[in-house]
Every structure is written in structure tokens, then in C-alpha cells.
Design an enzyme around this catalytic site. Structure first.
Site, PDB file in Angstrom:
ATOM      1  N   GLU A   1     -10.437 -25.513 -19.382  1.00  0.00           N
ATOM      2  CA  GLU A   1     -11.716 -24.918 -19.784  1.00  0.00           C
ATOM      3  C   GLU A   1     -12.187 -23.875 -18.776  1.00  0.00           C
ATOM      4  O   GLU A   1     -12.790 -22.882 -19.147  1.00  0.00           O
ATOM      5  CB  GLU A   1     -12.766 -26.026 -19.941  1.00  0.00           C
ATOM      6  CG  GLU A   1     -12.494 -26.884 -21.175  1.00  0.00           C
ATOM      7  CD  GLU A   1     -13.419 -28.081 -21.268  1.00  0.00           C
ATOM      8  OE1 GLU A   1     -13.366 -28.929 -20.359  1.00  0.00           O
ATOM      9  OE2 GLU A   1     -14.193 -28.166 -22.237  1.00  0.00           O
TER      10      GLU A   1
ATOM     11  N   ALA B   1     -11.793 -32.790 -15.299  1.00  0.00           N
ATOM     12  CA  ALA B   1     -12.970 -33.404 -14.687  1.00  0.00           C
ATOM     13  C   ALA B   1     -12.515 -34.682 -13.996  1.00  0.00           C
ATOM     14  O   ALA B   1     -11.471 -35.241 -14.338  1.00  0.00           O
ATOM     15  CB  ALA B   1     -13.997 -33.712 -15.763  1.00  0.00           C
TER      16      ALA B   1
ATOM     17  N   GLY C   1     -10.987 -30.025 -18.099  1.00  0.00           N
ATOM     18  CA  GLY C   1     -11.908 -29.106 -17.444  1.00  0.00           C
ATOM     19  C   GLY C   1     -11.182 -27.971 -16.727  1.00  0.00           C
ATOM     20  O   GLY C   1     -11.755 -26.902 -16.518  1.00  0.00           O
TER      21      GLY C   1
ATOM     22  N   GLU D   1      -8.394 -34.370 -23.697  1.00  0.00           N
ATOM     23  CA  GLU D   1      -9.562 -35.261 -23.735  1.00  0.00           C
ATOM     24  C   GLU D   1      -9.467 -36.325 -24.820  1.00  0.00           C
ATOM     25  O   GLU D   1      -9.880 -37.463 -24.607  1.00  0.00           O
ATOM     26  CB  GLU D   1     -10.847 -34.442 -23.919  1.00  0.00           C
ATOM     27  CG  GLU D   1     -11.354 -33.775 -22.644  1.00  0.00           C
ATOM     28  CD  GLU D   1     -10.704 -32.423 -22.373  1.00  0.00           C
ATOM     29  OE1 GLU D   1      -9.674 -32.102 -23.010  1.00  0.00           O
ATOM     30  OE2 GLU D   1     -11.222 -31.678 -21.522  1.00  0.00           O
TER      31      GLU D   1
HETATM   32  C1  3H9 Z   1     -12.113 -33.652 -18.734  1.00  0.00           C
HETATM   33  O1  3H9 Z   1     -11.617 -32.770 -18.116  1.00  0.00           O
HETATM   34  C2  3H9 Z   1     -13.433 -33.558 -19.426  1.00  0.00           C
HETATM   35  C3  3H9 Z   1     -13.967 -32.146 -19.550  1.00  0.00           C
HETATM   36  O2  3H9 Z   1     -13.608 -31.565 -20.770  1.00  0.00           O
HETATM   37  C4  3H9 Z   1     -15.469 -32.121 -19.589  1.00  0.00           C
HETATM   38  C5  3H9 Z   1     -16.215 -32.381 -18.376  1.00  0.00           C
HETATM   39  C6  3H9 Z   1     -17.677 -32.129 -18.495  1.00  0.00           C
HETATM   40  N1  3H9 Z   1      -9.624 -37.562 -12.509  1.00  0.00           N
HETATM   41  O3  3H9 Z   1      -0.804 -38.759 -12.940  1.00  0.00           O
HETATM   42  P1  3H9 Z   1      -0.545 -38.817 -11.501  1.00  0.00           P
HETATM   43  C7  3H9 Z   1      -5.369 -39.296 -10.218  1.00  0.00           C
HETATM   44  S1  3H9 Z   1     -11.375 -35.156 -18.896  1.00  0.00           S
HETATM   45  C8  3H9 Z   1      -9.484 -38.456 -11.514  1.00  0.00           C
HETATM   46  O4  3H9 Z   1       0.244 -39.951 -10.957  1.00  0.00           O
HETATM   47  P2  3H9 Z   1       1.113 -36.470 -11.629  1.00  0.00           P
HETATM   48  C9  3H9 Z   1      -4.570 -40.460 -10.727  1.00  0.00           C
HETATM   49  O5  3H9 Z   1      -5.386 -41.534 -11.052  1.00  0.00           O
HETATM   50  C10 3H9 Z   1      -9.937 -35.045 -17.907  1.00  0.00           C
HETATM   51  N2  3H9 Z   1      -8.283 -38.843 -11.032  1.00  0.00           N
HETATM   52  O6  3H9 Z   1       0.061 -37.438 -10.960  1.00  0.00           O
HETATM   53  C11 3H9 Z   1      -3.662 -40.738  -9.553  1.00  0.00           C
HETATM   54  O7  3H9 Z   1      -4.426 -41.447  -8.605  1.00  0.00           O
HETATM   55  P3  3H9 Z   1      -3.779 -42.581  -7.698  1.00  0.00           P
HETATM   56  C12 3H9 Z   1      -8.855 -34.400 -18.654  1.00  0.00           C
HETATM   57  C13 3H9 Z   1      -7.214 -38.282 -11.555  1.00  0.00           C
HETATM   58  O8  3H9 Z   1       1.417 -35.454 -10.615  1.00  0.00           O
HETATM   59  C14 3H9 Z   1      -3.399 -39.352  -8.977  1.00  0.00           C
HETATM   60  O9  3H9 Z   1      -4.440 -38.522  -9.491  1.00  0.00           O
HETATM   61  N3  3H9 Z   1      -7.674 -34.405 -17.836  1.00  0.00           N
HETATM   62  C15 3H9 Z   1      -7.294 -37.353 -12.597  1.00  0.00           C
HETATM   63  O10 3H9 Z   1       2.213 -37.244 -12.255  1.00  0.00           O
HETATM   64  C16 3H9 Z   1      -2.078 -38.757  -9.363  1.00  0.00           C
HETATM   65  O11 3H9 Z   1      -1.965 -38.788 -10.789  1.00  0.00           O
HETATM   66  C17 3H9 Z   1      -6.696 -35.290 -18.007  1.00  0.00           C
HETATM   67  O12 3H9 Z   1      -6.756 -36.154 -18.858  1.00  0.00           O
HETATM   68  C18 3H9 Z   1      -8.561 -36.975 -13.068  1.00  0.00           C
HETATM   69  N4  3H9 Z   1      -8.727 -36.068 -14.037  1.00  0.00           N
HETATM   70  O13 3H9 Z   1       0.338 -35.779 -12.836  1.00  0.00           O
HETATM   71  C19 3H9 Z   1      -5.501 -35.114 -17.106  1.00  0.00           C
HETATM   72  N5  3H9 Z   1      -6.037 -36.973 -12.935  1.00  0.00           N
HETATM   73  O14 3H9 Z   1      -2.763 -41.869  -6.853  1.00  0.00           O
HETATM   74  C20 3H9 Z   1      -5.162 -36.396 -16.455  1.00  0.00           C
HETATM   75  C21 3H9 Z   1      -5.211 -37.657 -12.127  1.00  0.00           C
HETATM   76  O15 3H9 Z   1      -4.936 -43.148  -6.951  1.00  0.00           O
HETATM   77  N6  3H9 Z   1      -4.163 -36.247 -15.419  1.00  0.00           N
HETATM   78  N7  3H9 Z   1      -5.907 -38.447 -11.295  1.00  0.00           N
HETATM   79  O16 3H9 Z   1      -3.171 -43.545  -8.671  1.00  0.00           O
HETATM   80  C22 3H9 Z   1      -2.846 -36.035 -15.663  1.00  0.00           C
HETATM   81  O17 3H9 Z   1      -2.431 -35.848 -16.772  1.00  0.00           O
HETATM   82  C23 3H9 Z   1      -1.913 -36.064 -14.488  1.00  0.00           C
HETATM   83  O18 3H9 Z   1      -2.561 -36.796 -13.466  1.00  0.00           O
HETATM   84  C24 3H9 Z   1      -1.520 -34.685 -13.922  1.00  0.00           C
HETATM   85  C25 3H9 Z   1      -0.723 -34.904 -12.595  1.00  0.00           C
HETATM   86  C26 3H9 Z   1      -0.619 -33.967 -14.914  1.00  0.00           C
HETATM   87  C27 3H9 Z   1      -2.715 -33.825 -13.590  1.00  0.00           C
END
Ligand code: 3H9
Length: 656
Positions: free
Chosen positions: A110, A68, A107, A130
Site C-alpha cells: 500500500e 503492518a 501495508g 490481508e
Molecule cells: C497489513 O498490512 C494491514 C494493512 O493493510 C493495514 C494497516 C492499517 N507483523 O515469515 P518469517 C515476523 S496486515 C509482525 O519467518 P520470512 C514473524 O512473526 C499484514 N511480525 O520470515 C517472524 O517473527 P519471529 C500483511 C511479522 O523471511 C519474523 O517476522 N502482511 C510480520 O520467511 C520472520 O517471519 C502479511 O500478512 C508482520 N507483518 O518471510 C505478511 N511479518 O522470528 C506477513 C512477519 O519472532 N509476513 N513477522 O517468529 C510474511 O508473509 C513473511 O513474514 C515475509 C517474510 C514474506 C514478510
């Protein structure tokens, strides 16, 4: 983009009667409003078109869906809501298969669970992280995952937030298969195979029953690591509920919990940490500077620190040359590094082939000239000014002119070390934390003369090691040890004022530190700090308040856990409050005429946190730290500050 436009971020095309839906919402295909509405539009389209037999959903770029949109968390949710989109996918009349091209997180994972089939590329990964954001999955994850993979695997994934590689996901039954090559074609074939048949809807599956003892054992592992955090506890409760509650009731309970936690202080703190980590890598004036290419890394000194650094560099794929003073030292260094790799094999973090391959990239020698071809040399020798400057002068003669020299000093002045060389512009600090192959934090020290390209290269190198690189200016002890010294001093003052060491430790542990300060002292040993205090005694301000208790302990031969006694006693190795220490504290208070006053855990933490935040403010005003959130990350990753409290600056309301 495909021919069919469902929203700004969701497109589709039809191939062999299968609608292939692509989510393209850079950087990580988060399920923002336009993705949710695009998916709904794609489902509408597929429902209305008789020619469409089923749907494949995939992601553009290297991520499938990163979850999300965390940036939307502060705002009221806008329909269509993610749980509703996924319920519709699950209940859809035609097969829907996820073609998982990269990370499917939160998400994203999911979504795959709601699909009728899951095919993954070998580089894909699956996780419900999460809890790391202080929340629980909110789009069916806690209810669908246990139905698909069973209670134990689900609790492990949801309770820890750990991601699984595609092969592991296959092993626990999370996915149907790993695509050999053409992912989308493979997923389309699965749609074909499913079309017309009974669809496997995850929500309708019945989770395999397991014994109460197994449930308790799996749950206990999660609770043991929760350290006062709400999210893992709630995650466990919800996964348990999936074993007994009807699916719809479980989903409703999950949603309620998700919304409640999303608005909690814990979640705000962990979101702060998430964005702080992304911000940490960015240094404004350096954004356009290209790092130098690093292939071969020299590590001078292969003791505890050097061998850890060498292993980190080997793990990241570098050629590593270790240098010691003698042949015998080199042999020992090689052995130490191989020993760390062995440990990684024993704990399953590395396989035997990986170990061999790393060792092929390693040489440890006794001749500094071997560093002729190194692109970066990191010194990890004894923390003594003369030893280090002497080494850097020698290195100046040996290494290429474009090679970078990094010092791992903890307390010495890297500017002075740089000045000893002919090229101070190529000197930078890389302050690793011990054990360097495990600890994630590296303070990258921007010395007075460090060239931008050198700093950027050092940052890029640290990141490639998988470390969290924090830029820091030159000051004694850098960011971490400066803040540490400040709250350590406050803790010792509190001991004089009326709190006993174990009371301070208990307050810190209740706050979420894995271990209190005095227990940490004992574990590390008290003698090195004692020696430093003695060296600095002459420079100390005689009017400043000085607490002598630690000196008294050392004078009494109490050097910590190793010697069986320190701030605590260790009969049979177990840490216990020692009446002798209490008596010593009382004597010192009396000697100084201090009337002790007992302090509550809240008062203790307020004083400690204030000391940290005040020192943090000073570091910011001196320009040593670039941003308050960097200080938070240093304390969380180097000093056990609980991430779910956001760090000392966040807790003090200084870092938003
Ligand atoms: C969820 O899903 C809740 C659901 O269960 C329920 C919903 C109802 N959102 O890490 P990076 C941005 S909770 C917004 O350097 P990588 C990040 O800020 C979510 N922004 O890249 C950065 O921005 P900027 C559960 C996001 O390639 C840019 O993307 N998910 C999000 O090294 C690049 O990020 C997580 O906790 C996001 N969800 O790694 C996963 N994710 O360039 C969180 C990233 O402006 N994300 N950004 O600084 C990660 O673990 C890593 O970002 C990922 C990519 C592995 C995806």
C-alpha cells in the site's frame, strides 16, 4: 543507517538532491509506530528543505516492508495512522518513489501504491495478503490498486491474497520498471524525471470501466473460494466500491471495514494460524543445533507417494536418486516423476526449461547401491513392517555413516523400524501427505533414538521443500491420523445416534471444510480401512462401542466413488444421497436398539470439535505434540480444517 535520523527505524541521506529514506525495522520492516512517525518526520524534512527535489523510500535487508505490525493488532491504533501517512505521501508536493528491494506486502504494498512512482528489484514481490489474516487492506489498497491496475487484476490480488513477482507486477502496470542493477539510483533517476512535473497521484486516477459481466465473473471466482469467510467478500465489495465511490469515501469505507474485521473472531483465528506457523519451526532445545548439509536425496519407492516426494525435492534444487526393485519399475518411476513435472508445465507452474533442468538432476535406478552418496534417503515403499525393516537393514550397509534414513510410514512404528538398523540414531520419520508434491504438511517424527542433529536436518529439509514441518512423537498415526481417527469415530457414532452421513457432511461443509468426512471416505476408497479394521478386529475391546455400518457397506461391495457406490451413490459420477444407505443405517440402529434422535448442524459440529480437541489434549499430555497450535496446523493443512476457524484447539479455547 543514513546521516539523518527520523526515528529509531527510519533514517535518510541525501544524494544528488534526492532524500533516500531507509526503513530498518527487523525482521520484516513492519510499519510499527516508529516507522510511521519516522516517515512523517522524513516528509516534514523533505518539505522544509528546498534543496531536496524528491524522496526515494526503500527497505533495509531482504524485505521492503512485510506489512503492518500484526503484533499491534490487538492494541488501539496509535497516531500517526498508516492511512494518514500514505495520504500525505500521495499528496506530497515533491515526487516520492518507492525503491522496492524485496517483498512489499500488505501495508508495504500500500505504501508503494501511494507513491508517485514504483521501481522494483527483480527479486521484489507485491501482495495484499490481508484476506489471509481475515481482514482487508486498511491503508488504501482496495481503493488505489483498482485505479492503478484495473478491477480484474485488483480483485484477483486482494481477494486471494496472492503475491506477484516483480515481472508480473510490471505486466499489470503495478510498477513502472524493474531496476537493472542499482535500485536506489534507478529510483532516484525517476524522481529526477518527475521533479517539477505533474505528479501521478494514484487516488486521483480513474479506474478503467469494465462491463458488469466482467465484474461478476471476476467476483464469482473469489466468492467460490470464500467458504464462509467474511474477508474475501468484503474485499470484493470494497474493490467494487472503488469503481463508483469518490476516493475519500472509498477510503473511509475501507477503514471502517478494516477495523470491524480486525476485531472479528475470523481475524483472531487467522492471526493465530500465522503465528502458529512461525512457532512450528522452533524446537526449544534444538535452537543451537546446526543441520547437516543435504545435497543428494534418495527416494526408495517411486509410486504415488515417492514420485511426489521426488518432485518436491527436485523443485527445491536437490539431486534426486529414485530406487525401484526392477529396471522396469525404475523406468515407470522415471515416467511418473516426469509426468508430474509435465503437469506442472501444463498448468503454468513450471516452464519447459525448468522441467529439463529438474530432469537432469534425477536418476531412477534399480540398484540400492546407487544411494552410496546420498545424504538423506527417504523410503516410500509399501507400508508393511517386514518390507520396511528389510529395506532399512540393507540401506544400513549401503549408505555413508553420516547419511540420514527417513521413513514415510503412516501407521507403522518408526521406533521398531529404527531398531532394525545398526544406527537407530540416524532414523527419523518424514510423514508426507499425498500428493506429496502439492500438500504442504509434513510430520517430522522424532523417534526414541533420533539424534538432535538428525531431527533438525529433517526439519530444515522439509522447510526447504516449502513444507510446513511439524515435530511429532511416535504414536500410531502420528498427530493427524490420531485426531482424524477420534472424530471419524465420533461421526460414525453420530450416524448410529441419529444423524445421516450427508447431514454430517453438510454440517462440516457449512463450518468451512471443503468436503464432509463421508464424501472424503468415498473419494479415498473404503477398502483399505476395511482391511485394517479386519486385521485389528481381534485386538478390539469387545465392550467398546463399535459401529458396523462401514463394514456393512464394504460387504455390499460399496467401496466408494471408484465403485460407483459408497456412503453415497454416484449415478453419472455425481454424489447423491442413497436411500439404500439410509435403509442400512436404519437397520443397524434397530438391530442395536438405538432410538434415533435428529441432530442439528450445531450439535454435530460441537461433538466433532470436542472429539478433536479431546484427542489433541491427550496428544499434548502424552508429549506427542509439542504445542496445541501444532495440532491446529496439522488439521488445517492435512485434513481440510478451515484455517479461518483457527484449528480444533483454537476453536476449543485451548490454543491462544
Ligand atoms: C497489513 O498490512 C494491514 C494493512 O493493510 C493495514 C494497516 C492499517 N507483523 O515469515 P518469517 C515476523 S496486515 C509482525 O519467518 P520470512 C514473524 O512473526 C499484514 N511480525 O520470515 C517472524 O517473527 P519471529 C500483511 C511479522 O523471511 C519474523 O517476522 N502482511 C510480520 O520467511 C520472520 O517471519 C502479511 O500478512 C508482520 N507483518 O518471510 C505478511 N511479518 O522470528 C506477513 C512477519 O519472532 N509476513 N513477522 O517468529 C510474511 O508473509 C513473511 O513474514 C515475509 C517474510 C514474506 C514478510
Amino acid at each position: 543507517m543514513g546521516d539523518l535520523h527520523f526515528s529509531d527505524t527510519v533514517s535518510g541521506n541525501i544524494a544528488d538532491r534526492v532524500l533516500v529514506v531507509t526503513i530498518d525495522n527487523p525482521p520484516v520492516n513492519a510499519t510499527s509506530l516508529s516507522v510511521r512517525s519516522g516517515l512523517m518526520a522524513a516528509l516534514d524534512y523533505a518539505a522544509a528543505e528546498d534543496a531536496v527535489r524528491g524522496i526515494v523510500i526503500t527497505g533495509a535487508g531482504k524485505t521492503f516492508i512485510g506489512g503492518a505490525d500484526i503484533k499491534e493488532f490487538g492494541k488501539p491504533p496509535e497516531a500517526p495512522l498508516l492511512p494518514d501517512v500514505y495520504l500525505r505521501i500521495e499528496q506530497f508536493g515533491k515526487p516520492v518513489v518507492a525503491a522496492v528491494n524485496g517483498a512489499a506486502l500488505g501495508g508495504g504494498c500500500e505504501l508503494t501504491l501511494a507513491c508517485h512512482g514504483r521501481v522494483a528489484a527483480s527479486a521484489a514481490s507485491f501482495g495484499l495478503p490481508e484476506v489471509k489474516l481475515g481482514i482487508v487492506p486498511g491503508a488504501g489498497g482496495t481503493q488505489r490498486l483498482p485505479r492503478l491496475v484495473g478491477f480484474v487484476a485488483a480483485v484477483e490480488m486482494i481477494g486471494t491474497g496472492r503475491s506477484l513477482k516483480a515481472s508480473e507486477a510490471l505486466g499489470i502496470g503495478l510498477i513502472d520498471r524493474i531496476a537493472a542493477e542499482a535500485l536506489v539510483a534507478d529510483a532516484s533517476a525517476l524522481v529526477d524525471a518527475m521533479a517539477g512535473g505533474e505528479l501521478r497521484r494514484t487516488g486521483a486516477l480513474v479506474a478503467k470501466t469494465i462491463s458488469d459481466a466482467d465484474i461478476d465473473a471476476a467476483g464469482a471466482k473469489i466468492l467460490a473460494k470464500a467458504r464462509g469467510q467474511a474477508a474475501p467478500v468484503e474485499a470484493l465489495r470494497l474493490v467494487k466500491a472503488a469503481m463508483t465511490l469518490p476516493f475519500a469515501d472509498g477510503l473511509a469505507e475501507e477503514r471502517r471495514t478494516f477495523l470491524r474485521l480486525r476485531d472479528s473472531q475470523e481475524a483472531a483465528a487467522l492471526r493465530h494460524v500465522f503465528f502458529a506457523e512461525r512457532a512450528a519451526g522452533k524446537v526449544e532445545r534444538l535452537e543451537k543445533v546446526t543441520p547437516r548439509d543435504i545435497r543428494c536425496v534418495g527416494v526408495v519407492g517411486t509410486g504415488l507417494m515417492g514420485s511426489g516426494i521426488a518432485v518436491s525435492a527436485l523443485n527445491a534444487g536437490y539431486q534426486v536418486i529414485g530406487v525401484e526393485q526392477s529396471e522396469e519399475g525404475a523406468a515407470k518411476g522415471h515416467e511418473r516423476i516426469a509426468g508430474l513435472l509435465d503437469k506442472a508445465v501444463q498448468t503454468g507452474r513450471l516452464d519447459a526449461a525448468g522441467r529439463e533442468e529438474r530432469l537432469r538432476r534425477l536418476t531412477v535406478v534399480s540398484d540400492l547401491n546407487a544411494l552410496r552418496d546420498a545424504d538423506l534417503v527417504i523410503e516410500a515403499v509399501f507400508d508393511d513392517f517386514d518390507v520396511k525393516t528389510d529395506l532399512f537393514r540393507h540401506l544400513d550397509d549401503v549408505v555413508r555413516t553420516d547419511a540420514i534414513l527417513a521413513t514415510n510410514t503412516s501407521y507403522l512404528d518408526p521406533d521398531a523400524i529404527a531398531t532394525a538398523t545398526c544406527h537407530p540414531e540416524r532414523v527419523v520419520g518424514l510423514h508426507f501427505f499425498s500428493p506429496a508434491n502439492i500438500m504442504r504438511l509434513v510430520e517430522v517424527v522424532n523417534c526414541a533414538r533420533t539424534e538432535s542433529e538428525v531431527l533438525v536436518t529433517a526439519m530444515t529439509f522439509a522447510k526447504r521443500l516449502g513444507k510446513l514441518a511439524i515435530v511429532c512423537g511416535v504414536t500410531e498415526g502420528f498427530i493427524g491420523n490420531r485426531v482424524f481417527s477420534a472424530y471419524r469415530r465420533e461421526a460414525e457414532l453420530m450416524v448410529e445416534d441419529g444423524a445421516l452421513p450427508h447431514e454430517i457432511d453438510q454440517a462440516m461443509e457449512a463450518y468451512g471444510f471443503p468436503m464432509g468426512l463421508f464424501a472424503v471416505y468415498d473419494m479415498a476408497g473404503l477398502e483399505i480401512a476395511w482391511a485394517r479394521r479386519k486385521r485389528q478386529a481381534a485386538k478390539r475391546d469387545p465392550n467398546a462401542r463399535y459401529v458396523d455400518i462401514a463394514d456393512r457397506l464394504c460387504e455390499a461391495g460399496r467401496f466408494g466413488q471408484k465403485s460407483g457406490r459408497g456412503w453415497y451413490a454416484y449415478p453419472d459420477g455425481k454424489r447423491t444421497v442413497d436411500p439404500d444407505v439410509t435403509a442400512l443405517v436404519v437397520t443397524e440402529r434397530t438391530r442395536k436398539g438405538i432410538k434415533p434422535r435428529s441432530l442439528t448442524a450445531d450439535e454435530i459440529m460441537t461433538r466433532l470439535l470436542r472429539a478433536m480437541a479431546d484427542e489433541g489434549q491427550t496428544l499434548l499430555s502424552e508429549g506427542i505434540a509439542i504445542r496445541a497450535s501444532d495440532i491446529d496446523l496439522v488439521m488445517i493443512n492435512g485434513y481440510g480444517f478451515p484455517a479461518h476457524k483457527g484449528g480444533p484447539m483454537f476453536a476449543a479455547g485451548i490454543a491462544a
